[in-house]
Design a protein around this motif. Structure first.
Motif, short mmCIF file in Angstrom:
data_model
loop_
_atom_site.label_atom_id
_atom_site.label_comp_id
_atom_site.label_asym_id
_atom_site.label_seq_id
_atom_site.Cartn_x
_atom_site.Cartn_y
_atom_site.Cartn_z
N ILE A 140 7.97 -5.07 -3.65
CA ILE A 140 7.10 -4.79 -4.80
C ILE A 140 5.64 -5.05 -4.45
O ILE A 140 4.75 -4.25 -4.76
CB ILE A 140 7.52 -5.64 -6.01
N VAL A 141 5.40 -6.18 -3.79
CA VAL A 141 4.03 -6.57 -3.47
C VAL A 141 3.41 -5.61 -2.46
O VAL A 141 2.26 -5.17 -2.62
CB VAL A 141 4.00 -8.02 -2.93
N MET A 142 4.16 -5.24 -1.43
CA MET A 142 3.62 -4.33 -0.43
C MET A 142 3.29 -2.97 -1.05
O MET A 142 2.24 -2.39 -0.76
CB MET A 142 4.62 -4.17 0.72
N LYS A 143 4.17 -2.44 -1.90
CA LYS A 143 3.91 -1.14 -2.53
C LYS A 143 2.65 -1.21 -3.39
O LYS A 143 1.85 -0.27 -3.42
CB LYS A 143 5.11 -0.70 -3.36
N TYR A 144 2.47 -2.33 -4.09
CA TYR A 144 1.27 -2.46 -4.93
C TYR A 144 0.01 -2.46 -4.07
O TYR A 144 -0.96 -1.75 -4.36
CB TYR A 144 1.33 -3.74 -5.76
N TYR A 145 0.03 -3.26 -2.99
CA TYR A 145 -1.17 -3.35 -2.16
C TYR A 145 -1.47 -2.03 -1.45
O TYR A 145 -2.63 -1.72 -1.18
CB TYR A 145 -1.03 -4.48 -1.14
N ILE A 146 -0.45 -1.23 -1.17
CA ILE A 146 -0.69 0.09 -0.58
C ILE A 146 -1.36 0.99 -1.61
O ILE A 146 -2.31 1.71 -1.32
CB ILE A 146 0.63 0.72 -0.10
N ARG A 147 -0.88 0.94 -2.84
CA ARG A 147 -1.41 1.82 -3.89
C ARG A 147 -2.79 1.40 -4.38
O ARG A 147 -3.66 2.23 -4.61
CB ARG A 147 -0.45 1.86 -5.08
N TYR A 148 -2.98 0.08 -4.56
CA TYR A 148 -4.20 -0.37 -5.24
C TYR A 148 -5.04 -1.33 -4.40
O TYR A 148 -6.07 -1.80 -4.87
CB TYR A 148 -3.83 -1.07 -6.55
N GLY A 149 -4.62 -1.60 -3.18
CA GLY A 149 -5.38 -2.52 -2.34
C GLY A 149 -6.47 -1.80 -1.57
O GLY A 149 -7.05 -0.82 -2.02
N ASN A 150 -6.76 -2.29 -0.39
CA ASN A 150 -7.78 -1.68 0.46
C ASN A 150 -7.27 -1.67 1.89
O ASN A 150 -6.16 -2.12 2.18
CB ASN A 150 -9.10 -2.46 0.34
N THR A 151 -8.08 -1.15 2.80
CA THR A 151 -7.62 -1.05 4.18
C THR A 151 -7.31 -2.42 4.78
O THR A 151 -6.44 -2.54 5.64
CB THR A 151 -8.70 -0.36 5.04
N ARG A 152 -7.98 -3.44 4.29
CA ARG A 152 -7.75 -4.78 4.82
C ARG A 152 -6.33 -5.26 4.51
O ARG A 152 -5.62 -5.75 5.38
CB ARG A 152 -8.77 -5.76 4.22
N THR A 153 -5.90 -5.09 3.25
CA THR A 153 -4.55 -5.54 2.90
C THR A 153 -3.50 -4.63 3.52
O THR A 153 -2.45 -5.09 3.95
CB THR A 153 -4.37 -5.56 1.37
N VAL A 154 -3.78 -3.33 3.58
CA VAL A 154 -2.81 -2.40 4.16
C VAL A 154 -2.60 -2.69 5.64
O VAL A 154 -1.47 -2.62 6.15
CB VAL A 154 -3.26 -0.94 3.95
N ASP A 155 -3.66 -3.04 6.35
CA ASP A 155 -3.53 -3.35 7.78
C ASP A 155 -2.53 -4.48 8.03
O ASP A 155 -1.78 -4.45 9.01
CB ASP A 155 -4.89 -3.75 8.36
N PHE A 156 -2.49 -5.46 7.13
CA PHE A 156 -1.62 -6.61 7.35
C PHE A 156 -0.16 -6.31 7.00
O PHE A 156 0.73 -7.07 7.37
CB PHE A 156 -2.11 -7.81 6.54
N ILE A 157 0.08 -5.23 6.29
CA ILE A 157 1.45 -4.89 5.90
C ILE A 157 2.29 -4.49 7.10
O ILE A 157 3.51 -4.60 7.10
CB ILE A 157 1.42 -3.77 4.82
N GLU A 158 1.63 -4.07 8.16
CA GLU A 158 2.34 -3.65 9.37
C GLU A 158 3.29 -4.74 9.87
O GLU A 158 4.41 -4.45 10.30
CB GLU A 158 1.32 -3.31 10.46
N GLY A 159 2.86 -5.98 9.79
CA GLY A 159 3.73 -7.07 10.24
C GLY A 159 4.88 -7.32 9.29
O GLY A 159 6.01 -7.58 9.71
N LEU A 160 4.61 -7.24 7.99
CA LEU A 160 5.65 -7.54 7.00
C LEU A 160 6.81 -6.56 7.03
O LEU A 160 7.94 -6.91 6.71
CB LEU A 160 5.04 -7.56 5.59
#
Length: 549
Positions: free
Chosen positions: A374-394
């Motif tokens: 849930i958290v990753m999908k939210y940050y992809i939709r409404y976050g920024n490139t900084r948060t999306v970059d870190f999702i790669e590890g998760l």
């Protein structure tokens, strides 16, 4: 909640009206649905534009929504000229201008209010506010407050990684370094005190707390830290004395009350937090953080439905780009109190943001994967490139179905540059991928051809792999096939009769290669396939016309 709130709460929340929309607005107001209340009152105004009470109610609602500029316009344009409401209009205009830091206008309307108000109790409160303004230069106070906030922001940027890694000694060193350059201001002292407690340095923490209390013996931050100091030392008697003292404490701003309830929450006093905040809530003093803390207390007390309701209200007030919205999405999809308790705290901040931005596999692996999803999908939709970059590890710590869904979310996001990297790395066979967007266009993909399609549909599909083998990229080949299958299935009733398979192969190659971030000159591509460029361009347009939205 302080002087302003005391003045506001002495005024009836709504004026006189018996209109249908007003009655519905009252019902929504009791539920706390302020945005709906605003909509209904606006409908009431459309129904009867001569009723001043409709404008009165709308202005009050806008104030509760913290749309002070909107409220000012309503008071000035529609209410202030009515004699029976003049004093209240002056009063509310003063409040609104104080909230947006227009202190000259604030003083102007407070003066006007004092000239016309007959209620002595209300007049006394207004005089107290005016005297307070005369004693202190509010502009200077605001400038100093902004300066302090800037210093705190600087501190947080320096200690974030230390706090996440629980290296409290380094974080404390940063506090003292900043004090050397910026001075021993109260906010810094309070922050340093709580970090010293976490670093198991109680003597330093106590000295810092005492230093603040000598400057300001009713400083809420220091009192909270002192309570935590005794709590960590298991001095229940001293903790209880502070709690009893705070029962009669006069909080002038809601922010200070929420500091205290957050401290109570950290000490496990969830019933007390819930009781205090519910009373404030019932009194009509609302804020995003108040509703958030109420939700946390409700979860701690096993009241799932109540928590969901409070977090829903917080999300409505805060909007979609807010921690409150994400918390509401989480509680709407996860009904396990155990999971919710495992990651929430009384601190209103972005959930799991430290885990995402300071990726540590062991810590991430210990979090429920549905929560991460849930958290990753939210940050992809409404976050920024900084948060999306870190999702790669998760992505590495979640199961395959969730990984595929996260990749699909990336593929329809605005982050074109990273899409193909995620796809080829985490889902090279495009399992479950139905959409792929690029530069604002969304392309549909399908897996298998349906029956009774023109013969060249299967022929082209069979030739795609050989045609694109020069790229030595199996993911690109799968992408091209799924694009072609989608075109054939969706456009089967109107597929152009082009007998030369090379025209279709070149068109699919052009589209697929473009989706992964490259461009092939159509003229060069047409020569490579020995076809006419205009035939290629027509085929590209035909395919995009069917599967690009």
């Amino acid at each position: 909640m302080g002087k302003k709130s005391l003045m506001r709460n002495n005024i009836i929340p709504f004026g006189r009206s018996s209109q249908f929309y007003f009655n519905r607005a009252m019902q929504e107001y009791e539920k706390g649905n302020l945005l709906r209340v605003k909509e209904l009152i606006e409908l009431a105004i459309e129904y009867n534009q001569d009723d001043v009470w409709n404008y009165y109610n709308l202005a009050l609602t806008l104030e509760e929504l913290e749309d002070y500029e909107g409220a000012i316009k309503i008071w000035q344009d529609h209410v202030i000229g009515r004699e029976e409401l003049m004093s209240e209009a002056y009063f509310h205009l003063a409040l609104c201008y104080s909230e947006i830091d227009e202190l000259t206008e604030f003083r102007k309307y407070l003066d006007l209010y004092l000239e016309v108000e007959n209620d002595q109790d209300m007049k006394d409160i207004a005089i107290q506010l005016m005297e307070y303004l005369e004693e202190e230069d509010m502009t200077d106070i605001l400038n100093k407050a902004e300066s302090k906030q800037e210093v705190l922001r600087t501190l947080e940027s320096r200690i974030t990684s230390h706090m996440f890694n629980q290296d409290y000694q380094k974080a404390l060193d940063e506090c003292f370094n900043l004090m050397d350059t910026e001075g021993r201001m109260v906010p810094l002292l309070n922050r340093a005190a709580i970090i010293a407690l976490l670093a198991d340095m109680p003597a330093i923490a106590y000295d810092l707390i005492e230093e603040v209390l000598e400057i300001d013996d009713v400083n809420v931050g220091a009192i909270c830290n002192l309570a935590l100091y005794y709590y960590y030392h298991r001095d229940d008697i001293s903790v209880q004395k502070i709690i009893e003292k705070m029962e009669s404490f006069e909080f002038y701003v809601l922010r200070d009350l929420l500091k205290w309830t957050k401290t109570l929450g950290h000490m496990g006093k969830n019933n007390r937090v819930y009781s205090i905040l519910q009373q404030v809530y019932w009194d009509g003093e609302l804020s995003v953080e108040l509703c958030y803390q109420l939700g946390v207390a409700a979860i701690k007390l096993g009241k799932y439905d109540k928590a969901r309701s409070y977090w829903h209200q917080a999300s409505l007030m805060a909007g979609v780009y807010s921690p409150a919205e994400l918390y509401y999405q989480i509680i709407s999809q996860i009904d396990s109190l155990e999971i919710l308790e495992g990651f929430i705290s009384y601190s209103y901040e972005w959930p799991l943001i430290e885990v995402i931005e300071n990726y540590v596999k062991d810590k991430a692996a210990g979090i429920d994967e549905n929560l991460l999803h849930i958290v990753m999908k939210y940050y992809i939709r409404y976050g920024n490139t900084r948060t999306v970059d870190f999702i790669e590890g998760l992505i590495e710590v979640v199961s395959e179905p969730i990984r595929q869904d996260i990749v699909q979310e990336i593929l329809i996001s605005a982050y074109d540059k990273i899409k193909y990297e995620y796809l080829s790395r985490f889902n090279p066979d495009l399992v479950g991928v139905k959409k792929y967007s690029y530069k604002g266009e969304v392309f549909l993909l399908e897996d298998k051809l349906t029956d009774e399609l023109p013969g060249n549909c299967q022929k082209v599909l069979d030739c795609i792999e050989g045609s694109l083998s020069k790229y030595q990229d199996s993911t690109l080949i799968v992408l091209a096939k799924k694009l072609w299958v989608a075109y054939c299935n969706i456009g089967k009733d109107d597929i152009r009769r082009i007998n030369k398979e090379d025209v279709w192969l070149s068109a699919i190659e052009h589209i697929a290669v473009r989706l992964i971030g490259y461009t092939i000159n159509p003229e060069i591509l047409a020569k490579r396939y020995n076809i006419q460029e205009k035939s290629l361009l027509r085929a590209i347009d035909d395919i995009k016309g069917v599967i690009a939205k």
